[in-house]
Design a protein around this motif. Structure first.
Motif, PDB file in Angstrom:
ATOM      1  N   ILE A 118       0.517  -1.110   0.153  1.00 19.43           N
ATOM      2  CA  ILE A 118       0.166  -0.288  -0.062  1.00 19.43           C
ATOM      3  C   ILE A 118       0.649   1.558  -0.088  1.00 19.43           C
ATOM      4  O   ILE A 118       0.376   2.229  -0.094  1.00 19.43           O
ATOM      5  CB  ILE A 118      -0.585  -0.334   1.271  1.00 19.43           C
ATOM      6  N   TYR A 119       2.172   1.079  -0.024  1.00 20.78           N
ATOM      7  CA  TYR A 119       3.524   2.534   0.611  1.00 20.78           C
ATOM      8  C   TYR A 119       3.400   2.648  -1.118  1.00 20.78           C
ATOM      9  O   TYR A 119       3.840   1.943  -2.240  1.00 20.78           O
ATOM     10  CB  TYR A 119       4.229   1.488   0.762  1.00 20.78           C
ATOM     11  N   THR A 126      12.698   8.086   2.756  1.00 17.15           N
ATOM     12  CA  THR A 126      10.943   8.595   3.441  1.00 17.15           C
ATOM     13  C   THR A 126      11.284   7.851   4.839  1.00 17.15           C
ATOM     14  O   THR A 126      12.296   6.893   5.044  1.00 17.15           O
ATOM     15  CB  THR A 126       9.720   7.861   3.069  1.00 17.15           C
ATOM     16  N   THR A 127      10.546   7.877   5.705  1.00 18.23           N
ATOM     17  CA  THR A 127      10.685   7.129   7.047  1.00 18.23           C
ATOM     18  C   THR A 127       9.610   5.533   6.899  1.00 18.23           C
ATOM     19  O   THR A 127       8.630   6.556   7.071  1.00 18.23           O
ATOM     20  CB  THR A 127      11.020   8.646   8.496  1.00 18.23           C
ATOM     21  N   GLY A 128      10.370   5.501   8.437  1.00 14.57           N
ATOM     22  CA  GLY A 128       9.767   4.311   8.390  1.00 14.57           C
ATOM     23  C   GLY A 128       8.882   4.856   9.417  1.00 14.57           C
ATOM     24  O   GLY A 128       7.765   4.054   9.408  1.00 14.57           O
ATOM     25  N   GLU A 129       8.355   5.786   9.981  1.00 16.77           N
ATOM     26  CA  GLU A 129       7.559   6.037  10.566  1.00 16.77           C
ATOM     27  C   GLU A 129       6.298   6.712   9.986  1.00 16.77           C
ATOM     28  O   GLU A 129       5.025   6.194   9.975  1.00 16.77           O
ATOM     29  CB  GLU A 129       7.866   7.727  12.212  1.00 16.77           C
ATOM     30  N   ASP A 131       5.409   4.088   7.286  1.00 18.45           N
ATOM     31  CA  ASP A 131       5.393   2.943   7.003  1.00 18.45           C
ATOM     32  C   ASP A 131       3.776   2.904   8.166  1.00 18.45           C
ATOM     33  O   ASP A 131       2.740   2.666   7.044  1.00 18.45           O
ATOM     34  CB  ASP A 131       6.218   2.717   7.050  1.00 18.45           C
ATOM     35  N   GLU A 132       4.093   3.161   8.846  1.00 20.34           N
ATOM     36  CA  GLU A 132       3.212   3.271  10.738  1.00 20.34           C
ATOM     37  C   GLU A 132       1.846   3.953  10.335  1.00 20.34           C
ATOM     38  O   GLU A 132       1.093   3.260   9.837  1.00 20.34           O
ATOM     39  CB  GLU A 132       4.116   3.011  11.478  1.00 20.34           C
TER      40      GLU A 132
END
Lengths: 217, 334
Positions: A118-119, A126-129, A131-132
């Motif tokens: 979905i990303y 980009t940061t992993g935050e 994604d969450e």
């Protein structure tokens, strides 16, 4: 209670009696409808409250994650990352009938985004935050739609309950007592006529008898 | 190979050393964190002469940060004896602009107002280049990346493909450019940036259960750690991959980051540690009196500082508590 403005005749009386019967039946039916609507309404409202709390909790999680992602990335980079979506959502709105109220039903299907894909952005800048935040938001969408559906249903049912209640009350406190009163009035009036007629006849009879007696003498 | 003579940097480094004093150190960042509210924190920036003096309203802090970045690039471009060095670092902004313009074109939007003017090409210029398909001024890697993007998007209609191709090209360009210079410092810098980006992306992608097919598209070339290494780690759990890394110089950093990740289920700890790893490499140039090192170090110092300021300001505006802000702050240069 106001009496209806009608002629006190036997024919009107029969008509009124028929109307009263219908009104009583309608009253009973509407009362049943109101009770059932209330039951459905309460169910929906209870479910709605639970869902709303859940959604609000998740929205605040999404928000705090977005704030984090926002803190770690340039405004421009974040904007670019989310410029065009990867998943397409198709929303179909139809209606469902609850006690003759048309409540909305939202069906949604997604295109693309299989297997958690979905990303819509690359990972290098980009940061992993983010994604969450996106993952939580994407879990949230079905619940959000469900909530929208329920809140609208609750609103429509509430309107219908109010309308029904007004009708029930109108029947119970206005129409039925009025009819009853008018019927009573006509019955009394007719009885009164009857009695006066009888008295008159008796009087006439007396007079006739008297005349005959006097003639004999 | 472009020669870099240390002596040429005498003036530039002298100026940089004077500028470095004005960088926000730990004390000043602390003052920002402990400030009562965003407005108060923003004053520290005004004192540090951030941006172009437009420091009235803290809500426009993004603009101030963008101005500050622009100011830094302008300064470096002005004093750089070898202009290509600064260009090598500016090109990533061109790639960013290309990405935005292509995405806008594919989705039929007007180009949004997010183009950055810190690239080699100006905003209007890059807009024209993409609009008119006039790629003559672009580098071969840019041209190839744009062609690949058109091709991939027309086949897959996937906006992520745009990011993947352009990001990869951007880093390829970066590695290529840095390797052009006759400077072991820059070569090593390129390798470290590629490696930490790869490690971060790899662990992120693994934690999202992505396929190797996807990860293969993510991974950048030019690092010390080869693609085979990542591929070999793909069959194993991520712990084993982290363990395998211990023989590299990233071993300890990644291990600590992974521990943070497993404890908090949040990858930002690892991201921070990897950024800090890069900064500790950059920090070595403090000891170098003359050369390209302190020059480039200033750019990174400024970038990191701006990141930290953004973390603090966003945190302050949204009322995050101080610990949450502090744990995300990157290691600074000073």
């Amino acid at each position: 209670m106001a009496r209806l403005n009608v002629n006190p005749t036997r024919m009107v009386l029969t008509g009124l009696k028929k109307r009263l019967k219908t009104a009583r039946r309608g009253h009973k039916l509407l009362k049943d409808k109101r009770d059932e609507l209330m039951k459905k309404f309460l169910d929906i409202v209870r479910e709605n409250k639970r869902l709303r709390e859940e959604v609000e909790r998740k929205v605040s999680i999404v928000h705090s994650r977005f704030v984090m992602a926002r803190a770690l990335m340039n405004a421009e980079v974040l904007e670019e990352a989310l410029m065009s979506p990867k998943v397409e959502v198709n929303l179909k709105a139809s209606t469902k009938n609850i006690m003759s109220v048309d409540v909305p039903v939202l069906e949604y299907t997604t295109e693309g985004g299989g297997e958690g894909d979905i990303y819509p952005y690359g990972f290098a800048n980009t940061t992993g935050e983010l994604d969450e935040a996106i993952a939580t938001l994407s879990e949230l969408v079905p619940e959000l739609l469900k909530l929208a559906e329920m809140e609208k249903s609750a609103q429509l049912l509430a309107d219908e309950i109010e309308k029904t209640r007004r009708r029930v009350n109108a029947l119970e406190y206005v129409l039925i007592p009025n009819l009853e009163e008018t019927i009573k009035y006509i019955v009394m009036k007719l009885d009164e006529n009857e009695r006066s007629n009888l008295t008159r006849l008796m009087k006439v009879k007396d007079m006739v008898l008297k005349e005959t007696h006097e003639f004999h003498y | 190979m472009i020669k870099i003579k240390q002596d040429d940097y005498a003036y530039a480094v002298g100026l940089i050393r004077a500028k470095e004093i004005k960088l926000l150190d730990g004390d000043r960042l602390n003052r920002m964190i402990e400030a009562q509210g965003a407005a108060e924190a923003f004053k520290v920036l005004a004192e540090a002469e951030y941006g172009y003096g437009n420091t009235e309203n803290f809500h426009s802090f993004e603009q101030v940060l963008a101005e500050e970045m622009k100011k830094t690039y302008d300064l470096l471009a002005e004093i750089s004896p070898v202009p290509e060095v600064v260009d090598a670092f500016k090109k990533k902004h061109d790639y960013f602009n290309i990405k935005v313009l292509l995405k806008a074109e594919f989705s039929g939007q007007e180009p949004p107002q997010i183009l950055v003017d810190t690239g080699v090409f100006g905003v209007e210029q890059i807009k024209r280049i993409i609009r008119e398909r006039d790629y003559s001024e672009l580098t071969p890697i840019m041209m190839q990346a744009i062609a690949d993007t058109y091709d991939a998007f027309s086949r897959m209609r996937d906006p992520q493909a745009v990011d993947l191709i352009i990001d990869k090209a951007s880093y390829d360009q970066f590695v290529n450019d840095l390797n052009e210079f006759d400077s072991p410092f820059l070569h090593e810098l390129a390798r470290i940036i590629i490696d930490i980006t790869n490690i971060n992306m790899y662990i992120r992608a693994r934690s999202l259960n992505k396929s190797w097919d996807f990860i293969g598209k993510l991974l950048l070339k030019g690092g010390e750690i080869s693609e085979e290494f990542y591929f070999a780690g793909f069959d194993k759990p991520v712990e084993a991959f982290v363990d395998d890394l211990r023989r590299t110089k990233y071993g300890d950093t990644v291990k600590r980051g992974w521990e943070l990740y497993t404890a908090k289920k949040n990858i930002s700890g690892l991201e921070k540690l990897l950024d800090d790893f890069l900064m500790s490499y950059i920090r070595r140039s403090k000891l170098i009196t003359m050369g390209v090192e302190p020059f480039i170090a200033y750019l990174f110092a400024k970038e990191t500082e701006i990141r930290n300021v953004r973390i603090i300001m966003t945190g302050k505006i949204n009322g995050l508590n101080d610990d949450l802000i502090r744990e995300r702050l990157r290691l600074g240069y000073v």
